[in-house]
Design a protein around this motif. Structure first.
Motif, short mmCIF file in Angstrom:
data_model
loop_
_atom_site.label_atom_id
_atom_site.label_comp_id
_atom_site.label_asym_id
_atom_site.label_seq_id
_atom_site.Cartn_x
_atom_site.Cartn_y
_atom_site.Cartn_z
N ALA A 16 0.83 -1.21 0.00
CA ALA A 16 0.00 0.00 0.00
C ALA A 16 0.87 1.26 0.00
CB ALA A 16 -0.93 0.00 1.21
N MET A 19 2.33 1.61 -3.44
CA MET A 19 1.30 2.00 -4.40
C MET A 19 1.09 3.50 -4.39
SD MET A 19 -2.45 0.23 -4.75
CE MET A 19 -3.00 0.80 -3.13
N ALA A 80 -8.55 1.81 0.43
CA ALA A 80 -8.06 0.97 -0.67
C ALA A 80 -9.14 0.78 -1.74
CB ALA A 80 -7.58 -0.37 -0.15
N PHE A 83 -9.48 3.92 -3.69
CA PHE A 83 -8.31 4.12 -4.55
C PHE A 83 -8.44 3.32 -5.84
CE2 PHE A 83 -3.91 3.69 -5.91
CZ PHE A 83 -3.40 4.96 -5.68
N VAL A 84 -8.90 2.09 -5.75
CA VAL A 84 -9.09 1.25 -6.94
C VAL A 84 -10.12 1.89 -7.87
CG1 VAL A 84 -10.00 -0.97 -7.76
CG2 VAL A 84 -8.42 -0.90 -5.83
N GLN A 106 -8.51 10.12 -5.87
CA GLN A 106 -7.40 9.21 -5.58
C GLN A 106 -6.64 9.67 -4.34
OE1 GLN A 106 -4.98 8.99 -9.22
NE2 GLN A 106 -4.95 6.78 -8.92
N ASN A 168 -2.75 0.56 -11.11
CA ASN A 168 -3.16 0.58 -9.70
C ASN A 168 -4.28 -0.40 -9.39
OD1 ASN A 168 -1.45 2.75 -8.92
ND2 ASN A 168 -2.87 4.19 -9.84
N GLY A 172 -4.27 -2.60 -6.11
CA GLY A 172 -5.26 -2.27 -5.08
C GLY A 172 -6.16 -3.43 -4.74
#
Length: 439
Positions: A16, A19, A80, A83-84, A106, A168, A172
């Motif tokens: 994480a 990323m 998370a 974020f995806v 994001q 990503n 993710g």
């Protein structure tokens, strides 16, 4: 939790972290290609990076607090997932405006993820194992720094800039699938969420940074500073967002200032180098990405060496050697050294600085201060990166790469000076956390 499960959980947290850094550096290389396809003003190039780092920076403190209140694992998972989703939306953006909105989402999602890392590591490990776990953050950051520019250049050149966001999605999803390995944890005191404080810091920092990204407006900057002063007073007398005990001595405040200056150089300089190669030297995205490889490799190797051998032996004063190497490498660019050599020297200095800096800063943090400190440290790091991209890119576009590099040297020297307060504060407040060398 058995030992194998603990280290597997650490791997989830480190992926994480990687990323997040990957998403910053990978877009720097792709930004000119985004601008070429989507159009818009030239100033939007810096927005594609700052559009992520600014909301990330502004919401990190709140993200740390939400972890204290809702639970760090739950907050980590929510971030998370966001974020995806936002990464997929970035890849599908059809205009600069839509892309900037999705980049902001994001950044906000990452602000829920990253502050939980240190707190969850503290729960998973103790003693020497905790030191080893925290020491792995630096090399992972180095690896992400290596991968970001190179991967961004290769993907943009081979397919499209949209692929730098799509990468990503599998990362993710893997983090989400494995997040059940994490142990739930929250603050025993269950602090409240300070919405007023969040609003003040977002408004104040936004008013300061926005003119740097567009066109200088002194009135907005003054207004932003005034709002931040109100925020400081509100936190001083009411608290809620920031633990006031973090400011009981010189060390932690000095660390925050050092973080702003250092990460302004680290993030801003890489953006300047990419723009110099693509706009002045007319290199393609792949060449620009590969040209940053000496910087990234120097960072990865030196951070590993610093964490494994140098800091345990010589203490956190290694930080000043890092500042010296970084300043020398940047000056080398301005003086006409071969670019790859100068970047290798600068990257080595970056790694030598980063590991002892976080070692010293974290030595000042007590368990009850973890959420607030982690959010604040990450926030000023990202805010520094945003300011660095804004200021150094503006200087480069208005003058040339030489002036931008000498400006970065000045910021590096200032970071070394403010780091004196951090090191002295660490020695005074937390001698038991330091190495035998008295760093």
């Amino acid at each position: 939790m058995n030992d194998a499960r603990r280290w597997a959980a650490l791997a989830v947290l480190l992926v994480a972290e990687a990323m997040n850094l990957l998403d910053t550096t990978i877009v720097q290389v792709a930004a000119p290609a985004v601008h070429a396809e989507l159009g818009g003003a030239a100033s939007t190039i810096s927005f594609y990076t700052a559009g992520y780092t600014l909301p990330f920076a502004l919401l990190l403190i709140t993200g740390g607090r939400l972890g204290d209140i809702l639970g760090r694992r739950r907050t980590f998972q929510l971030g998370a997932a966001g974020f995806v989703l936002s990464s997929a939306l970035c890849a599908a953006a059809s205009s600069p405006g839509f892309l900037l909105v999705f980049r902001s989402l994001q950044g906000a999602s990452a602000a829920l993820v990253i502050p939980q890392t240190i707190g969850l590591i503290r729960v998973l490990f103790d003693g020497a194992a905790r030191a080893r776990a925290l020491g792995m953050i630096g090399p992972v950051m180095g690896l992400a720094a290596v991968s970001g520019p190179v991967l961004g250049g290769l993907l943009t050149d081979a397919w499209s800039w949209r692929s730098v966001f799509l990468v990503n999605v599998p990362l993710g999803l893997a983090v989400l699938a494995a997040s059940g390995l994490l142990t739930e944890d929250r603050s025993a005191s269950r602090p409240r969420l300070d919405l007023l404080g969040t609003g003040l810091v977002v408004l104040g920092a936004g008013l300061v940074v926005y003119p740097l990204l567009t066109q200088w407006n002194g009135y907005l900057v003054v207004a932003g500073v005034a709002v931040l002063a109100i925020f400081a007073l509100q936190q001083r007398f009411r608290g809620g967002l920031i633990e006031r005990s973090l400011f009981r001595g010189l060390g932690f405040p000095a660390g925050l200032v050092t973080s702003v200056l250092f990460f302004a150089v680290m993030t801003g300089l890489t953006q300047v180098v990419v723009l110099f190669l693509q706009l002045t030297q007319h290199a393609d995205a792949r060449t620009a990405g590969l040209s940053l490889l000496p910087w990234s490799c120097g960072l990865a190797v030196s951070s590993f060496v610093a964490g494994r051998w140098l800091v345990p032996r010589f203490g956190t004063r290694i930080l000043f050697a890092g500042a010296g190497f970084l300043a020398a490498g940047i000056a080398g660019i301005a003086l006409g050294w071969p670019l790859l050599v100068a970047l290798a020297v600068a990257g080595t200095g970056t790694g030598l600085f980063t590991v002892p800096f976080f070692t010293a800063a974290l030595a000042l943090v007590r368990p009850s201060e973890t959420g607030s400190a982690a959010g604040l440290l990450n926030a000023v790091q990202q805010l520094g990166g945003t300011v660095g991209v804004s200021v150094l890119t503006t200087v480069f576009l208005a003058a040339d790469v030489t002036v931008a590099c000498w400006s970065a040297v000045g910021l590096t020297v200032a970071a070394g000076l403010t780091a004196l307060g951090l090191i002295r504060g660490t020695r005074a407040d937390s001698p038991s956390e330091l190495s035998p060398a008295g760093g």
